[in-house]
Design a protein around this motif. Structure first.
Motif, PDB file in Angstrom:
ATOM      1  N   VAL A  59       0.807  -1.225   0.000  1.00 62.85           N
ATOM      2  CA  VAL A  59       0.000   0.000   0.000  1.00 62.85           C
ATOM      3  C   VAL A  59       0.840   1.274   0.000  1.00 62.85           C
ATOM      4  O   VAL A  59       0.306   2.357  -0.252  1.00 62.85           O
ATOM      5  CB  VAL A  59      -1.012   0.034   1.179  1.00 62.85           C
ATOM      6  N   THR A  60       2.127   1.186   0.292  1.00 64.42           N
ATOM      7  CA  THR A  60       3.004   2.355   0.255  1.00 64.42           C
ATOM      8  C   THR A  60       4.441   1.908   0.017  1.00 64.42           C
ATOM      9  O   THR A  60       4.820   0.791   0.382  1.00 64.42           O
ATOM     10  CB  THR A  60       2.922   3.186   1.555  1.00 64.42           C
ATOM     11  N   THR A  61       5.217   2.785  -0.581  1.00 62.02           N
ATOM     12  CA  THR A  61       6.645   2.526  -0.762  1.00 62.02           C
ATOM     13  C   THR A  61       7.479   3.265   0.281  1.00 62.02           C
ATOM     14  O   THR A  61       8.697   3.172   0.271  1.00 62.02           O
ATOM     15  CB  THR A  61       7.105   2.945  -2.172  1.00 62.02           C
ATOM     16  N   ALA A  62       6.821   4.000   1.174  1.00 63.43           N
ATOM     17  CA  ALA A  62       7.537   4.748   2.213  1.00 63.43           C
ATOM     18  C   ALA A  62       8.216   3.776   3.185  1.00 63.43           C
ATOM     19  O   ALA A  62       7.742   2.653   3.401  1.00 63.43           O
ATOM     20  CB  ALA A  62       6.574   5.652   2.967  1.00 63.43           C
ATOM     21  N   ALA A  63       9.297   4.214   3.778  1.00 63.79           N
ATOM     22  CA  ALA A  63      10.042   3.390   4.727  1.00 63.79           C
ATOM     23  C   ALA A  63       9.248   3.232   6.029  1.00 63.79           C
ATOM     24  O   ALA A  63       8.688   4.223   6.530  1.00 63.79           O
ATOM     25  CB  ALA A  63      11.393   4.025   5.030  1.00 63.79           C
ATOM     26  N   PRO A  64       9.195   2.024   6.585  1.00 66.36           N
ATOM     27  CA  PRO A  64       8.512   1.830   7.869  1.00 66.36           C
ATOM     28  C   PRO A  64       9.041   2.801   8.925  1.00 66.36           C
ATOM     29  O   PRO A  64      10.248   3.021   9.045  1.00 66.36           O
ATOM     30  CB  PRO A  64       8.846   0.377   8.236  1.00 66.36           C
ATOM     31  N   GLY A  65       8.102   3.419   9.642  1.00 65.77           N
ATOM     32  CA  GLY A  65       8.470   4.342  10.704  1.00 65.77           C
ATOM     33  C   GLY A  65       8.757   5.750  10.249  1.00 65.77           C
ATOM     34  O   GLY A  65       9.149   6.596  11.059  1.00 65.77           O
ATOM     35  N   SER A  66       8.556   6.066   8.989  1.00 66.70           N
ATOM     36  CA  SER A  66       8.947   7.377   8.463  1.00 66.70           C
ATOM     37  C   SER A  66       7.890   8.469   8.640  1.00 66.70           C
ATOM     38  O   SER A  66       8.165   9.633   8.375  1.00 66.70           O
ATOM     39  CB  SER A  66       9.327   7.269   6.986  1.00 66.70           C
ATOM     40  N   VAL A  67       6.689   8.122   9.092  1.00 66.14           N
ATOM     41  CA  VAL A  67       5.656   9.140   9.299  1.00 66.14           C
ATOM     42  C   VAL A  67       5.798   9.695  10.718  1.00 66.14           C
ATOM     43  O   VAL A  67       5.834   8.948  11.687  1.00 66.14           O
ATOM     44  CB  VAL A  67       4.245   8.558   9.065  1.00 66.14           C
ATOM     45  N   GLN A  68       5.893  10.997  10.831  1.00 66.47           N
ATOM     46  CA  GLN A  68       6.083  11.657  12.122  1.00 66.47           C
ATOM     47  C   GLN A  68       5.082  12.789  12.289  1.00 66.47           C
ATOM     48  O   GLN A  68       4.633  13.380  11.306  1.00 66.47           O
ATOM     49  CB  GLN A  68       7.504  12.210  12.248  1.00 66.47           C
ATOM     50  N   GLY A  69       4.747  13.100  13.532  1.00 68.85           N
ATOM     51  CA  GLY A  69       3.938  14.273  13.826  1.00 68.85           C
ATOM     52  C   GLY A  69       2.445  14.096  13.658  1.00 68.85           C
ATOM     53  O   GLY A  69       1.730  15.083  13.523  1.00 68.85           O
ATOM     54  N   LEU A  70       1.963  12.868  13.683  1.00 69.13           N
ATOM     55  CA  LEU A  70       0.515  12.647  13.632  1.00 69.13           C
ATOM     56  C   LEU A  70      -0.074  13.086  14.963  1.00 69.13           C
ATOM     57  O   LEU A  70       0.401  12.682  16.022  1.00 69.13           O
ATOM     58  CB  LEU A  70       0.217  11.166  13.393  1.00 69.13           C
ATOM     59  N   HIS A  71      -1.098  13.914  14.924  1.00 71.22           N
ATOM     60  CA  HIS A  71      -1.678  14.461  16.154  1.00 71.22           C
ATOM     61  C   HIS A  71      -3.036  13.853  16.456  1.00 71.22           C
ATOM     62  O   HIS A  71      -3.903  13.785  15.585  1.00 71.22           O
ATOM     63  CB  HIS A  71      -1.820  15.987  16.042  1.00 71.22           C
ATOM     64  N   LEU A  72      -3.193  13.422  17.673  1.00 72.76           N
ATOM     65  CA  LEU A  72      -4.470  12.972  18.210  1.00 72.76           C
ATOM     66  C   LEU A  72      -4.910  14.031  19.208  1.00 72.76           C
ATOM     67  O   LEU A  72      -4.189  14.324  20.173  1.00 72.76           O
ATOM     68  CB  LEU A  72      -4.334  11.615  18.900  1.00 72.76           C
ATOM     69  N   ILE A  73      -6.065  14.626  18.988  1.00 71.10           N
ATOM     70  CA  ILE A  73      -6.544  15.706  19.840  1.00 71.10           C
ATOM     71  C   ILE A  73      -7.370  15.119  20.973  1.00 71.10           C
ATOM     72  O   ILE A  73      -8.246  14.281  20.745  1.00 71.10           O
ATOM     73  CB  ILE A  73      -7.381  16.709  19.021  1.00 71.10           C
ATOM     74  N   VAL A  74      -7.068  15.561  22.199  1.00 65.05           N
ATOM     75  CA  VAL A  74      -7.730  15.041  23.397  1.00 65.05           C
ATOM     76  C   VAL A  74      -8.197  16.200  24.274  1.00 65.05           C
ATOM     77  O   VAL A  74      -7.642  17.300  24.219  1.00 65.05           O
ATOM     78  CB  VAL A  74      -6.797  14.100  24.193  1.00 65.05           C
ATOM     79  N   ASP A  75      -9.223  15.932  25.096  1.00 63.63           N
ATOM     80  CA  ASP A  75      -9.723  16.939  26.033  1.00 63.63           C
ATOM     81  C   ASP A  75      -8.822  17.099  27.247  1.00 63.63           C
ATOM     82  O   ASP A  75      -8.750  18.178  27.836  1.00 63.63           O
ATOM     83  CB  ASP A  75     -11.120  16.560  26.535  1.00 63.63           C
ATOM     84  N   ASP A  76      -8.168  16.008  27.648  1.00 65.70           N
ATOM     85  CA  ASP A  76      -7.335  15.997  28.849  1.00 65.70           C
ATOM     86  C   ASP A  76      -6.103  15.155  28.558  1.00 65.70           C
ATOM     87  O   ASP A  76      -6.179  13.925  28.543  1.00 65.70           O
ATOM     88  CB  ASP A  76      -8.132  15.431  30.025  1.00 65.70           C
ATOM     89  N   VAL A  77      -4.978  15.804  28.317  1.00 61.92           N
ATOM     90  CA  VAL A  77      -3.766  15.094  27.917  1.00 61.92           C
ATOM     91  C   VAL A  77      -3.240  14.191  29.030  1.00 61.92           C
ATOM     92  O   VAL A  77      -2.698  13.123  28.769  1.00 61.92           O
ATOM     93  CB  VAL A  77      -2.687  16.077  27.406  1.00 61.92           C
ATOM     94  N   VAL A  78      -3.411  14.587  30.273  1.00 60.32           N
ATOM     95  CA  VAL A  78      -2.938  13.770  31.390  1.00 60.32           C
ATOM     96  C   VAL A  78      -3.729  12.470  31.457  1.00 60.32           C
ATOM     97  O   VAL A  78      -3.161  11.377  31.562  1.00 60.32           O
ATOM     98  CB  VAL A  78      -3.013  14.559  32.721  1.00 60.32           C
ATOM     99  N   GLY A 134       5.560   8.317  14.460  1.00 59.22           N
ATOM    100  CA  GLY A 134       5.434   9.157  15.644  1.00 59.22           C
ATOM    101  C   GLY A 134       4.091   9.849  15.783  1.00 59.22           C
ATOM    102  O   GLY A 134       3.593  10.467  14.838  1.00 59.22           O
ATOM    103  N   TRP A 135       3.531   9.743  16.966  1.00 59.77           N
ATOM    104  CA  TRP A 135       2.241  10.330  17.320  1.00 59.77           C
ATOM    105  C   TRP A 135       2.419  11.348  18.439  1.00 59.77           C
ATOM    106  O   TRP A 135       3.294  11.201  19.297  1.00 59.77           O
ATOM    107  CB  TRP A 135       1.291   9.244  17.814  1.00 59.77           C
ATOM    108  N   VAL A 136       1.543  12.356  18.457  1.00 59.43           N
ATOM    109  CA  VAL A 136       1.524  13.363  19.510  1.00 59.43           C
ATOM    110  C   VAL A 136       0.082  13.522  19.988  1.00 59.43           C
ATOM    111  O   VAL A 136      -0.825  13.684  19.167  1.00 59.43           O
ATOM    112  CB  VAL A 136       2.046  14.726  19.001  1.00 59.43           C
ATOM    113  N   LEU A 137      -0.125  13.461  21.295  1.00 62.87           N
ATOM    114  CA  LEU A 137      -1.402  13.867  21.865  1.00 62.87           C
ATOM    115  C   LEU A 137      -1.318  15.374  22.066  1.00 62.87           C
ATOM    116  O   LEU A 137      -0.305  15.883  22.546  1.00 62.87           O
ATOM    117  CB  LEU A 137      -1.638  13.213  23.227  1.00 62.87           C
ATOM    118  N   GLN A 138      -2.366  16.083  21.713  1.00 65.59           N
ATOM    119  CA  GLN A 138      -2.431  17.523  21.933  1.00 65.59           C
ATOM    120  C   GLN A 138      -3.743  17.843  22.628  1.00 65.59           C
ATOM    121  O   GLN A 138      -4.809  17.429  22.175  1.00 65.59           O
ATOM    122  CB  GLN A 138      -2.339  18.300  20.620  1.00 65.59           C
TER     123      GLN A 138
END
Length: 147
Positions: A59-78, A134-138
């Motif tokens: 489904v992709t030719t990108a290298a495994p692990g090469s996607v960075q900075g995906l953000h998941l938005i949350v109401d309470d990060v803690v 890489g994922w980021v909760l914001q």
């Protein structure tokens, strides 16, 4: 015209391992399709999200692990961080950026703990999947106008 981001393709090296990881975090299984010559598509959706992730074989030719900075938005990060840790994610501590606007790439400018006033868009925590995508909760409690 509306343009809606629907799917983000993640490059992974082991489809079953990635599937187990994301299901363990509570992502909903939407599709697991296998086709000819090893082609496979796995499609999952984070809880509460309109956008899904997709990975597989062919489904992709990108290298495994090469996607960075995906953000998941949350109401309470803690609280969200604690739940993901309980579900098996290796999370960073909660942090905010020294500059106060948005986090820098990597770990540069990170200050331990939530943004002192807990203002929307200012507090984060991060984790990676088994391949290093890489994922980021914001934390967002009040949206900017027009969002």
């Amino acid at each position: 015209m509306d343009l809606k981001l629907e799917v983000v393709v993640l490059p992974v090296s082991d489809v079953d391992r990635a599937k187990a990881f994301y299901e363990g975090l509570g992502f909903r299984m939407d599709v697991d399709y296998s086709g000819d010559r090893g082609f496979r598509v796995v499609h999952l959706t984070p809880p509460g999200s309109q956008c899904s992730i997709l990975f597989g074989n062919g489904v992709t030719t990108a290298a495994p692990g090469s996607v960075q900075g995906l953000h998941l938005i949350v109401d309470d990060v803690v609280a969200a961080r604690a739940e993901l840790v309980e579900r098996g994610a290796d999370m960073s501590e909660v942090f905010h950026d020294a500059g106060g606007v948005f986090h820098h790439a990597g770990e540069e400018g990170r200050v331990s703990g939530p943004e002192p006033e807990r203002e929307s868009y200012g507090s984060f925590a991060s984790f990676s999947d088994p391949d290093g995508n890489g994922w980021v909760l914001q934390e967002v409690t009040t949206r900017l106008p027009g969002r």
